[in-house]
Design an enzyme around this catalytic site. Structure first.
Site, PDB file in Angstrom:
ATOM      1  N   LYS A  79       0.849  -1.199   0.000  1.00 39.50           N
ATOM      2  CA  LYS A  79       0.000   0.000   0.000  1.00 39.50           C
ATOM      3  C   LYS A  79       0.879   1.241   0.000  1.00 39.50           C
ATOM      4  O   LYS A  79       1.869   1.304   0.742  1.00 39.50           O
ATOM      5  CB  LYS A  79      -0.908  -0.022   1.241  1.00 39.50           C
ATOM      6  N   SER A 154      -9.546   1.732   3.104  1.00 36.18           N
ATOM      7  CA  SER A 154      -8.731   2.490   2.173  1.00 36.18           C
ATOM      8  C   SER A 154      -7.691   1.637   1.444  1.00 36.18           C
ATOM      9  O   SER A 154      -7.141   2.084   0.442  1.00 36.18           O
ATOM     10  CB  SER A 154      -8.024   3.622   2.917  1.00 36.18           C
ATOM     11  N   SER A 178      -9.561  -0.448   7.341  1.00 33.79           N
ATOM     12  CA  SER A 178      -9.022  -0.394   5.982  1.00 33.79           C
ATOM     13  C   SER A 178      -8.299  -1.634   5.471  1.00 33.79           C
ATOM     14  O   SER A 178      -7.950  -1.681   4.293  1.00 33.79           O
ATOM     15  CB  SER A 178      -8.086   0.794   5.855  1.00 33.79           C
TER      16      SER A 178
END
Ligand code: GLN
Length: 477
Positions: A79, A154, A178
């Site tokens: 990420k 997210s 997330s």
């Protein structure tokens, strides 16, 4: 051709037995990214050179017949909130569009030291603020299981990359859900470890008392493997706990028979989609038939979790994001006439609407006169939420809930309604606030073939038990 469901273990043994080379596997994954990702949008940056170096190292070890480390040759995605030395790290924000960190995030460094091949950095909501990935400054991510739907957020890019076989495993971050929510939307496994279990050194901070790093994988065993690699004390992060790290993979084999699983009515109330409810209830029945005892528990402060989270997370975000002032490494506005204009315009031109909303909410909650009424009150309620769990864990070994109240929603469906978006985190924020670990494991799909996730929450530092329950369920299902 990449086999679907290629797992960490399969990769490592195939390389050890010299049935494939790491290099070939890496190339196949890049080909797949090239073919699929124009549509999906999971990656923001690819780092071929770095991947090539890592692959080469593993192939040499395999050729010499050396024993391979646990993630040997495994193509992974990171990420884009985790710093990677020499590789652009944007947090999906225009403010960091050109930022190249001079050091590696500890979790990433540990993955690479264990043999992982980092393919690239994944898209996410800007500064990890969001539940749909639509807050990325660059482009939204589409759910590989249904292209008109969001992948969740997210960590949507990480979940989508794994779900679409563009990576075998990924790292995500979880501040309010997330890791677990996108995992459930994309039909993969997502694990948020206990607060303090995994170092956050090198993680771009959103809300420091809530941020966690954890794996997104194709099955529970892989999540256990990755956790074993990234967990443990790091002198660079004073919040990382100095506790022994169990052999999570070995622990999976312990029987789950006799474990007590709590079911809280507060997680099955209003707003829960009927198909999600049904899938989660049958998963609970399945666990019961595997010999787990189902025990009703109560978590009475749950209704206050969303407001508490959105006060604490925004307060911490407003403080953490003060550093993006255009002076050191973030975006700097051009043609300014004074220092204050530079601060103002740099921030105004480079932050997206949601990030600005959070900064304003957080600044308000922290300001003189409101601090006691909002921030301090939220801290007190946070303690009550944590106590709810302590109380429940006196009676049970783990708690089972839906991961998200709905399956993946359509792109655009909630983007103009921040409050509706915030409610997507209703079942996940509690664990972040209490600091306990949680995992999401697929438990079926809706009539429209949208994945549904079962969430299992555990005691502090007892990831082994939730992994064990998730593994038992996965094997049986
Ligand atoms: N969706 C939540 C938020 O917008 C959680 C995000 C996260 O866990 N990083 O804050």
């Amino acid at each position: 051709m990449i086999q679907p469901l290629l797992t960490i273990n399969a990769v490592r043994s195939a390389i050890q037995e010299r049935k494939i080379t790491t290099l070939a596997l890496m190339e196949e994954h890049y080909e797949r990214i090239e073919k699929e990702d124009a549509q999906i949008g999971a990656f923001l940056t690819l780092c071929r050179e770095r991947a090539l170096e890592a692959a080469d190292r593993i192939d040499r070890m395999a050729a010499e017949g050396e024993p391979l480390p646990p993630l040997a040759g495994v193509p992974v995605a990171i990420k884009d909130v985790m710093s990677t030395r020499g590789v652009r790290t944007t947090a999906a924000s225009k403010s960091l569009e050109h930022y190249i960190p001079p050091y590696d995030c500890t979790a990433v460094a540990r993955m690479e030291a264990a043999g992982a091949v980092v393919l690239g950095k994944t898209n996410c909501d800007e500064f990890a603020m969001g539940s749909s990935n639509e807050n990325s400054a660059f482009r939204p991510v589409r759910n590989p299981r249904a292209l008109d739907r969001v992948p969740g957020g997210s960590s949507g890019g990480s979940a989508a990359a794994v779900a679409a076989d563009m990576a075998v495993a990924a790292l995500g971050s979880d501040t309010g859900g997330s890791i677990r929510q996108p995992a459930s939307f994309c039909g993969v496994v997502g694990l948020m470890p206990t607060y303090g279990r995994v170092s956050r050194y090198g993680l771009i901070a959103f809300a420091s008392s809530l941020d966690h790093i954890g794996p997104i994988t194709k099955n529970v065993k892989d999540a256990a493997t990755v956790l074993g690699v990234i967990a443990g004390r790091d002198p660079m992060d004073s919040t990382s706990a100095n506790l022994p790290v169990p052999d999570y993979v070995a622990e999976l084999e312990k029987p789950s028979r006799g474990l007590k699983l709590g079911v809280a009515k507060e997680y099955f109330g209003e707003g829960l989609d009927p198909e999600v409810r049904q899938a989660v209830e049958s998963a609970i029945d399945r666990l019961n038939s595997l010999g787990c005892e189902i025990v009703p528990v109560s978590l009475p402060h749950t209704p206050y979790a969303i407001p508490t989270y959105y006060l604490i997370a925004t307060a911490e975000a407003s403080s953490n994001l003060a550093r993006y002032d255009g002076v050191r490494y973030s975006y700097r506005a051009r043609g300014v006439k004074s220092l204050s204009e530079m601060y103002r315009r740099s921030r105004d031109e480079s932050f997206g609407a949601e990030v600005k909303r959070r900064i304003m909410l957080g600044t308000y909650a922290l300001s003189a006169g409101y601090y006691d009424a909002y921030y301090l009150k939220a801290q007190k309620v946070r303690t009550l939420l944590a106590r709810d769990f302590e109380e429940a864990f006196r009676k049970v070994d783990a708690i089972v809930t839906p991961t998200s109240p709905t399956p993946a929603f359509r792109l655009g469906e909630k983007s103009n309604d921040p409050l509706a978006m915030y409610l997507a985190d209703i079942y996940t924020v509690t664990a972040d606030l209490a600091g306990i670990p949680g995992i999401s494991v697929p438990c079926g799909e809706t009539r429209d073939k949208l994945p549904i996730g079962l969430q299992i929450l555990g005691r502090h530092f007892d990831e082994a038990t939730i992994l064990r329950v998730a593994h038992a369920y996965e094997q049986a299902a």
